[in-house]
Design an enzyme around this catalytic site. Structure first.
Site, mmCIF file in Angstrom:
data_model
loop_
_atom_site.group_PDB
_atom_site.id
_atom_site.type_symbol
_atom_site.label_atom_id
_atom_site.label_comp_id
_atom_site.label_asym_id
_atom_site.label_seq_id
_atom_site.Cartn_x
_atom_site.Cartn_y
_atom_site.Cartn_z
ATOM 1 C CE LYS A 260 -3.962 2.202 1.783
ATOM 2 N NZ LYS A 260 -4.821 2.645 2.824
ATOM 3 N NE ARG A 261 6.019 1.374 3.504
ATOM 4 C CZ ARG A 261 7.147 1.115 2.853
ATOM 5 N NH1 ARG A 261 7.823 2.079 2.289
ATOM 6 N NH2 ARG A 261 7.597 -0.130 2.776
#
Ligand code: GLU
Length: 482
Positions: A260-261
């Site tokens: 997600k980062r």
């Protein structure tokens, strides 16, 4: 009838997707609600769905919500909506659930207690620090069964551990990966119940699968290290293990697991940006798997008919956002204009004239890669555009810019207001000034739209109307003067 009279047992075919097929197959998707829906999860869900549909089975949705601190009811709805978007509808008879793992806590504990009573599990009173120290002192990688023979009963702070076999191997028959062998000596006596009596994931997951009659566990490869332990649990609880299938994870361009980062992984984001569900589904399903024939663009019906786990590649699949975008463009172009207009609606601002949008739509449909891109292309038809100064400088700094505007303004005062005539008059002016046609649209386009690029110019002017077109051209001409 296979040996033992158990319709589900046919060990000769273990590791093939149909080896438990004497019973109706039951697949499951078991997401932990985390606040967003990962594209990798969507892919796993779709594979389960395709097989459940084709084999006439069930797709069970189980929400693994035992991590109380991290759960929110609205995330569950988010999962259901995301699934529905990619065609996995809770209204379809193949769909079953949702079930909630948290509702089964008593079953999980009861199963653990049974294993304890049967001597297959034991209580351990060592703290993580004690374990670490002893492992270090003995030069072993982790917990080495030190409480096995203490004869402890349950008590505060005591965890319940599963007694793994010391010798031999646990062989996982995986439909994607073939036989995967684990030396039992490497399998730690893992924890079933925490010191506070709460079940651990490995146990809850297996007990639920057993309880829900799951025949096929198809999930991401990151769970493979858990599988030998889970298989031992299935057996210890008196059941034949399910068909296992672990599909390679999705990676980014740097071959790193999608996170997600670093990466755009939330299905919701793609949806909001105007990706079509059909394109997303097609793209996800053809990552690491190819349908027959020479095209990757295949409708769901074909995927459902042809998708085989046996044909999924073993290597991680590159989730290529650019390729997905190209897929999306192809899907947009395959729509009818009416479908395209309807699909764009959520991105059309309230002040747009819908009829104008619909007339411009065929021109937009050929140029956009996402639904969200369409409406902004013609914003200048519905409001005074902001001027892109770089575009202005480029278009208006030619020695002929002012003359071209003069000629076009004069012609447009009386020309019949339709695209071909507007085009012809503009060309006549440009040719008379000996301006390259490639450049000669610039001043007109920038004057009316504030930009250098956009949809076909003369069709746009038709929609803008004579009066407003002339007003903007004159304003630009005046600014040039000043
Ligand atoms: N709840 C687990 C996860 O979301 C799924 C485990 C499984 O599919 O067995 O990763």
């Amino acid at each position: 009838m296979p040996a033992g009279g158990d319709a589900r047992r046919s060990p000769g075919r273990a590791g093939s997707v149909t080896h438990l097929m004497d019973a109706a197959p039951r697949f499951r998707f078991a997401p932990s609600p985390t606040g967003y829906f990962h594209v990798g999860g969507a892919r796993t869900a779709l594979m389960n769905w395709a097989l459940a549909k084709r084999l006439g089975g069930r797709f069970v949705l189980r929400i693994e919500d035992t991590d109380e601190a991290r759960n929110r009811p609205e995330w569950v709805q988010g999962i259901i909506d995301a699934l529905a978007w990619i065609g996995i509808s809770a209204d379809d008879p193949t769909f079953e659930g949702p079930y909630f793992q948290s509702a089964n806590a008593e079953l999980h504990v009861a199963a653990a207690e049974r294993l304890y009573v049967e001597g297959k599990a034991y209580y351990c009173d060592m703290t993580p620090e004690e374990i670490q120290e002893r492992a270090k002192a003995e030069g072993v990688p982790g917990y080495a069964g030190w409480s096995r023979d203490k004869g402890l009963g349950p008590g505060p702070g005591r965890v319940l551990r599963f007694r793994t076999p010391d010798d031999g191997e646990t062989v996982v028959h995986d439909v994607v990966r073939g036989e995967v062998r684990f030396a039992n000596s490497t399998l730690e006596d893992f924890v079933l119940l925490r010191g506070n009596g709460k079940p651990m994931f490995l146990l809850a997951n297996v007990v639920d699968d057993i309880e829900m009659g799951i025949t096929h566990v198809l999930r991401a490869e990151e769970h493979l290290p858990n599988t030998p332990k889970q298989q031992l649990l299935w057996q210890a609880l008196g059941h034949e293990p399910p068909v296992w299938a672990h599909v390679p994870v999705l990676v980014n361009q740097q071959r790193k697991k999608l996170s997600k980062r670093r990466d755009k992984v939330a299905l919701e984001n793609y949806r909001e940006e105007g990706y079509l569900a059909a394109a997303m589904v097609n793209y996800l399903m053809t990552l690491g798997w190819s349908p027959k024939g020479d095209t990757e663009i295949v409708p769901w019906e074909v995927i459902e008919r042809e998708f085989r786990l046996e044909d999924v590649t073993h290597s991680p699949a590159f989730f290529d956002e650019r390729k997905l975008l190209a897929f999306n463009g192809e899907y947009i172009r395959a729509m009818s204009v009416e479908e395209f207009v309807a699909a764009c609606e959520p991105w059309i601002p309230p002040h747009y004239d819908r009829a104008v949008f619909a007339r411009m739509a065929p021109l937009l449909q050929t140029r956009v890669q996402t639904l969200a891109e369409a409406a902004p292309q013609i914003d200048f038809l519905f409001a005074e555009p902001a001027m892109d100064e770089a575009a202005w400088n480029k278009a208006m700094s030619q020695p002929w810019s002012a003359k071209l505007l003069d000629g076009v303004i004069e012609a447009y005062e009386s020309v019949p207001w339709e695209a071909e005539a507007l085009n012809e008059q503009w060309r006549r002016v440009a040719e008379a000034l000996d301006v390259k046609l490639r450049l000669a649209q610039g001043p007109v386009r920038v004057a009316v739209s504030g930009r250098m690029v956009g949809p076909p110019l003369f069709e746009s002017l038709v929609e803008l109307g004579r009066e407003e077109t002339l007003r903007r051209l004159r304003a630009a001409r005046a600014r040039l003067e000043g």
